[in-house]
Design an enzyme around this catalytic site. Structure first.
Site, PDB file in Angstrom:
ATOM      1  N   ALA A 168       2.515   2.986  -2.565  1.00  0.00           N
ATOM      2  CA  ALA A 168       3.482   2.357  -3.414  1.00  0.00           C
ATOM      3  C   ALA A 168       4.838   3.043  -3.395  1.00  0.00           C
ATOM      4  CB  ALA A 168       2.899   2.316  -4.819  1.00  0.00           C
ATOM      5  N   THR A 169       4.460   4.330  -3.228  1.00  0.00           N
ATOM      6  CA  THR A 169       6.043   5.270  -3.430  1.00  0.00           C
ATOM      7  C   THR A 169       6.650   4.630  -2.287  1.00  0.00           C
ATOM      8  OG1 THR A 169       4.889   7.160  -4.005  1.00  0.00           O
ATOM      9  CG2 THR A 169       6.937   7.464  -2.893  1.00  0.00           C
TER      10      THR A 169
ATOM     11  N   ALA B 143      -3.409   0.966  -2.574  1.00  0.00           N
ATOM     12  CA  ALA B 143      -4.768   0.968  -2.357  1.00  0.00           C
ATOM     13  C   ALA B 143      -5.735   1.750  -3.169  1.00  0.00           C
ATOM     14  CB  ALA B 143      -5.330   0.734  -0.765  1.00  0.00           C
ATOM     15  N   HIS B 144      -4.956   2.851  -3.204  1.00  0.00           N
ATOM     16  CA  HIS B 144      -6.076   4.080  -4.010  1.00  0.00           C
ATOM     17  C   HIS B 144      -6.294   4.249  -5.247  1.00  0.00           C
ATOM     18  CE1 HIS B 144      -3.318   7.348  -5.433  1.00  0.00           C
ATOM     19  NE2 HIS B 144      -2.419   6.390  -4.695  1.00  0.00           N
TER      20      HIS B 144
ATOM     21  N   CYS C 248       3.514  18.897 -14.037  1.00  0.00           N
ATOM     22  CA  CYS C 248       3.738  20.363 -13.987  1.00  0.00           C
ATOM     23  C   CYS C 248       5.166  20.659 -13.261  1.00  0.00           C
ATOM     24  CB  CYS C 248       2.672  21.158 -13.225  1.00  0.00           C
ATOM     25  SG  CYS C 248       1.281  20.982 -14.254  1.00  0.00           S
TER      26      CYS C 248
HETATM   27  C1  LIG Z   1       3.034   3.179 -11.262  1.00  0.00           C
HETATM   28  C2  LIG Z   1       3.056   3.905 -10.135  1.00  0.00           C
HETATM   29  N1  LIG Z   1       3.798   3.738  -9.071  1.00  0.00           N
HETATM   30  C3  LIG Z   1       3.852   4.128  -7.982  1.00  0.00           C
HETATM   31  C4  LIG Z   1       2.559   5.110  -7.745  1.00  0.00           C
HETATM   32  C5  LIG Z   1       2.913   5.941  -6.200  1.00  0.00           C
HETATM   33  O1  LIG Z   1       1.727   5.200  -5.457  1.00  0.00           O
HETATM   34  P1  LIG Z   1       1.299   6.091  -4.105  1.00  0.00           P
HETATM   35  O2  LIG Z   1       0.280   7.276  -4.778  1.00  0.00           O
HETATM   36  O3  LIG Z   1       0.360   4.760  -3.475  1.00  0.00           O
HETATM   37  O4  LIG Z   1       2.430   6.374  -3.365  1.00  0.00           O
HETATM   38  C6  LIG Z   1       1.848   5.510  -8.845  1.00  0.00           C
HETATM   39  C7  LIG Z   1       0.738   6.422  -7.942  1.00  0.00           C
HETATM   40  O5  LIG Z   1       0.763   7.488  -8.818  1.00  0.00           O
HETATM   41  C8  LIG Z   1       1.866   4.809 -10.025  1.00  0.00           C
HETATM   42  O6  LIG Z   1       0.842   5.099 -10.822  1.00  0.00           O
END
Ligand SMILES: Cc1ncc(COP(=O)(O)O)c(C=O)c1O
Length: 378
Positions: A75-76, A204-205, A327
């Site tokens: 997602a990032t 996915a995770h 942190c």
């Molecule tokens: C709301 C949200 N957006 C984006 C991310 C980032 O996802 P990823 O770990 O797949 O890069 C996360 C995960 O921590 C999330 O909770």
């Protein structure tokens, strides 16, 4: 019972064994390990077939077309591609972006980067329950607004934003709308045929699939375009180069397929666990739950007045929970999400995020609640 009890499903989830089983086939010499771009032989063709199957599963989850799904590393990356990629292509139209103070850092840091590149960003404050008041959005929209980015489910509080209403507002004004659905995909349904959302970041995770894989939904009608951030072999319609990780992609697809199939049952189970947990904590009279009560039940953010999160975690080492704080090198920072909702620094420092999932049991919930009551009374 395995200790510490895992109550941090919003951080990540274990991969469902059914997903692991499916992924294994795409890794070693006996399986379909080929490069899905190597179409001159059967190895590549088999891998391509798997990727096509996987794309269809992800598209099906949100009622999209297969050509609207682009694989990423998570997602990032999807968020970065959605925000920076669309900003790059639509900058001639305008340089104003709207988002919320309670977004994930993937969104906030991408916006900050865009500000350095000359864009201006409005960061809307939520109401005290974490929800966006859409009148604030309406007054923030300007002539040069090109993009609005609002998450579906908040990762710290579980608050669910009304993405359908926001989508109607943006679509009527021809402004792009991006939704970070990292915490909601596979848990709460999204239908892009009903909601005029332009870009959706998925992973996915958080939903019993592997880490390191995600997808970006990019609407075709009306056509939305994003500039590539990663250049190379031209995969993914040139929008995201790099050899596709077949096993990861198949894992994501299988995880989402199962999530769709079990969505109602998973939701009900998790809702019941949350209610039970809260019920058992009821002897602790002064605790308070942060965020709208109609949020996603798998994320429960609670303030325990008088006890800072670090101390709570020291007292309850048998529970794997999150402080909801970041942190940073200067020490523990109170959650910016809770601060934006109006909590004081001191209040925010007492917040603990509990997050439940598919493998959480009633026994674990009971043990966790009793453990908290016992430890906090010492
Ligand atoms: C709301 C949200 N957006 C984006 C991310 C980032 O996802 P990823 O770990 O797949 O890069 C996360 C995960 O921590 C999330 O909770």
């Amino acid at each position: 019972m395995k200790l510490p009890i895992y109550l941090d499903y919003a951080a990540t989830t274990p991969i469902d064994p059914r997903v692991v089983e499916k992924m294994l086939h795409y890794m070693s010499v006996d399986g379909d390990f080929g490069n899905p771009a190597s179409l001159s032989h059967a190895y590549g063709q088999a891998a391509k077939q798997a990727v096509d199957w996987a794309r269809a599963q992800v598209a099906d989850l949100i009622q999209a077309e297969v050509s609207e799904v682009i694989w990423t590393s998570g997602a990032t990356e999807s968020v970065n591609l959605a925000l920076k990629g669309s900003a790059a292509l639509y900058r001639a139209k305008g340089k104003h972006i709207i988002t919320m103070k309670t977004e994930h850092k993937a969104v906030l840091d991408s916006c900050e980067q865009l500000e350095k590149e000359g864009f201006s960003v409005s960061y809307l404050s939520p109401e005290s329950n974490g929800l966006l008041d859409c009148s604030k959005l309406l007054s923030a929209i300007r002539e040069d607004t090109i993009l609005v980015s609002v998450m579906h489910v908040n990762n710290e509080t579980g608050v669910i934003q009304d993405i359908n209403t926001i989508a109607q507002i943006t679509a009527a004004r021809e402004i792009l709308f991006h939704v970070d659905a990292a915490q909601s995909n596979g848990k709460i349904s999204i239908d892009v045929t009903q909601m005029p959302i332009d870009l959706i970041s998925l992973n996915a995770h958080k939903v019993y699939g592997p880490k390191g894989v995600g997808a970006l939904y990019i609407r075709r009608k009306p056509r939305v375009r994003v500039a590539a951030l990663i250049h190379g072999g031209g995969q993914e319609q040139g929008m995201r180069s790099g050899t596709l990780a077949t096993h990861q992609i198949v894992g994501m697809a299988e995880a989402l397929r199962l999530a769709k199939q079990d969505m109602a049952a998973d939701y009900q189970k998790i809702h019941a666990l949350r209610e039970r947990f809260l019920q058992q904590l009821s002897p602790l009279k002064n605790i308070s739950v942060n965020g709208d009560s109609k949020g996603y039940p798998g994320i429960l953010n609670i303030c325990f007045p008088g006890i800072k999160a670090e101390r709570f975690m020291q007292k309850c080492p048998e529970l794997a929970v999150s402080s909801g704080s970041a942190c940073l090198n200067k020490g523990i920072e109170p959650s910016y999400v809770l601060r934006a909702m109006g909590l004081t620094t001191e209040e925010a420092q007492t917040a603990i995020r509990f997050s439940f999932g598919r493998f959480t049991t009633i026994d674990e919930i009971d043990y966790a609640a009793q453990n908290i009551i016992k430890q906090l009374s010492l």
